[in-house]
Design an enzyme around this catalytic site. Sequence first.
Site: not given
Length: 522
Positions: A63, A90-91, A179, A181, A233-234, A237, A239, A378
């Site tokens: 954070g 971290c934090y 980190h 991750e 939108s096509g 996401d 779709s 994504k």
Amino acid sequence: MSDQHLRSGVLILDYGSQYTLLIARRLRELRVYCEVWPCNDARLGPLCASGQAPAKGIILSGGPSSVAVEGAPALAGGLLDLQVPVLGICYGMQLLGQAFGATVGRGEQGEYGRTSVVVEQPLGPFLSFAGGTQLDVWMSHGDAVAAPPQGFVAVARSTNGLLAAMAHRERPLFGLQFHPEVAHTQGGEALLRSFAVEVCGIDASWNMGDFLTEQVTYLRERVGEDRVLCALSGGVDSSVVAALLARACPEQLTCLFVDTGLLRKGEREIVETTFREHFGVRLEVVDARARFMEVLRGVEDPEAKRKRIGETFIRVFEDACASLGEMRYLAQGTLYPDVIESVSVRGPSATIKSHHNVGGLPEDMRFELIEPLRELFKDEVRALGRQLGLPHEIVGRHPFPGPGLAVRILGALDEEKVATLQEADHIFISALHEFGLYDDIWQAFAVLIPVKTVGVMGDSRTYEWLCALRAVTSTDGMTADRAHIPHDVLGVISDRIINRVRRINRVVYDVSSKPPATIEWE
């Protein structure tokens, strides 16, 4: 998600790090079920007071705050009394240190970016690393734990001499200043796997199919007998959201495609053909090109563009309901990178930019939002799309921003600038397909910079616009690196754009990474 799943998984408490859901994403890749809760979630107090652990392990995220500052996010009372392993990152490590009496504060130097650490005592998640092992990790901190507090030992130190990891001598409490991750951290996945599987004893068997089953059940219960309008939108996401809702509640679903005039060349035709022929969902198309251009004309500030676009989308959806019938819910393909960059949604994270579908939504809209992908990245959405049976032509498409070309034209825009950029972008993307590079690139696009530069064509002086090409590689959009397109291919693309697009006489290639730059220019 069910309490049963969480009790057999990991609870991540969000203290505001930009990387919080990367932790979740890494755990999901390891097939470990996890959930992210705000660090001050109201459910924590009663659970801690009763001694009932909500999960088999708890991770405290990073954070932006300093533990020494009044009002900084703190550990929930009784959290460390729960008989479950805790990993502070971290934090989160600084909170652990503070709780046990360590001195935490800003030393002579912070550490940012790649840093080397050396393992001193391989304890807890470090058991698979031999003493003396050197790892390149990703640091991002100003404050640090000065020395291991009582009961803890130093597990690793950075080559700068700062404490990089610590472990309690008797209890399963661990802290990492770096980190694990982030993809840049060497051995990060192994550390998270060791904590979840070996330290916490979690059965790593969760998968995206489980997520699909749970979301379908949730959406059926949430929607009930009401109707849903899906903003289509096509892109990947929206779709996937449409396919998910078609699986859960097909009779109540209407997909609405809005032609904003800010789309890629031929986008409207592609969407209509794909969804009407292959998916059998009810699809309505609204031509709102003039409406969007009217609210954007003369607007230069990118934040103002996003907010005006977000509000105009909602107004178009509301107007559509006058003919389509009342819709209670609006479904959209919001992803976690959209959320974390736009608003402080869980912990006190910093706002990077407003996304039109998050920070740009009007407060008085009549819809209730449904965002089933809100905590996915994504690549996870692509995996879900494949689970739903979507073809590669859809799940493999590059990301395209909701505001469209409005944020790829610097400054104010008009119809001529939009048409110019559409042509340049089409040439760029077509060439990537032609040379077999498209699927190796996370995202590629052209940017119009309406700054005039001098050129020469046919022995005559030209004074036209500048076009920048942007292509990056990434896995989740949170970090990205420049794509290494061969120079001869870039040369072909540049020649085609300059020869075929009337208002452009110079092409450059953007070689910046994220961070410090973002993927989009605005």
